[in-house]
Design an enzyme around this catalytic site. Structure first.
Site, PDB file in Angstrom:
ATOM      1  N   CYS A  56      73.421   7.184  56.544  1.00 38.24           N
ATOM      2  CA  CYS A  56      73.833   8.547  56.217  1.00 38.24           C
ATOM      3  C   CYS A  56      74.646   8.568  54.917  1.00 38.24           C
ATOM      4  CB  CYS A  56      74.587   9.149  57.400  1.00 38.24           C
ATOM      5  SG  CYS A  56      74.778  10.937  57.346  1.00 38.24           S
ATOM      6  N   ALA A  57      75.892   8.990  54.967  1.00 39.30           N
ATOM      7  CA  ALA A  57      76.725   9.048  53.764  1.00 39.30           C
ATOM      8  C   ALA A  57      77.261   7.685  53.359  1.00 39.30           C
ATOM      9  CB  ALA A  57      77.892  10.011  53.989  1.00 39.30           C
TER      10      ALA A  57
END
Length: 197
Positions: free
Chosen positions: A104-105
């Site tokens: 994800c991030a």
């Protein structure tokens, strides 16, 4: 087999952290969840409280982790990125030849400033690659030289595994199992869990 460490910090994406924990334990891997939040109880991005096995400081007692997993979610990824003990443990694991898995991030928020994306193919949450300067600083181009963000859901490049987001959590976890425990174990686990991945 050496231990795997999964970092937890307030605001972590629950499915991205707990799916690898679950699947790795099913595969027979010893997994330690390490809190970066100063307390064992950590609250996820959607309010789910999870009790970590130990504080991140204690995780340094693991001499040679085979794997570290960095879930995404906000502000979870940012909280891991600001945890010097977690960054040091990630760097040490990398230097010792361990596997680094981020989803994800976290590839952008956590790994870029450690120069762990340099020369690698990786994926991340769509659009996060545009925030490299924000998270890695003004030297972001040097820190990520030779890297290539691709649109695949899960990408393995050497000892780096990256995933694009919560919807890819199972594929991400199964790929970690494949890299750590082998294709046979991954296949057996996928079958037992009725996975389509």
């Amino acid at each position: 087999m050496n231990e795997a460490i999964v970092f937890l910090a307030d605001g972590f994406e629950e499915i991205e952290a707990l799916t690898p924990v679950d699947y790795l334990r099913r595969a027979g891997v010893k997994v330690i969840t390490a809190s970066c939040s100063g307390a064992l109880m950590v609250k996820g991005a959607h309010g789910v409280p999870v009790q970590a096995d130990m504080l991140v400081d204690e995780a340094f007692a693991v001499p040679r982790p085979e794997l570290v997993v960095i879930p995404g979610g906000m502000p979870g990824a940012a909280n891991i990125a600001s945890c010097e003990q977690a960054l040091a443990l990630i760097q040490r694991t990398h230097e010792q030849g361990g596997v680094i898995a981020a989803i994800c991030a976290s590839p952008v928020v956590v790994l870029a400033k450690l120069k762990l994306l340099a020369g690698k193919r990786y994926t991340c949450y769509p659009g996060m690659e545009a925030a490299l300067e924000q998270w890695a600083g003004t030297d972001w181009q040097a820190l990520t030289a030779g890297s290539s963000k691709v649109s695949e859901r899960v990408v393995t490049d050497g000892k780096l595994i990256t995933g694009c987001g919560p919807g890819a959590a199972e594929e991400f976890a199964l790929e970690i199992v494949r890299v750590i425990a082998g294709e046979r174990v991954r296949g057996e686990l996928a079958g037992a869990c009725c996975s389509r991945a």
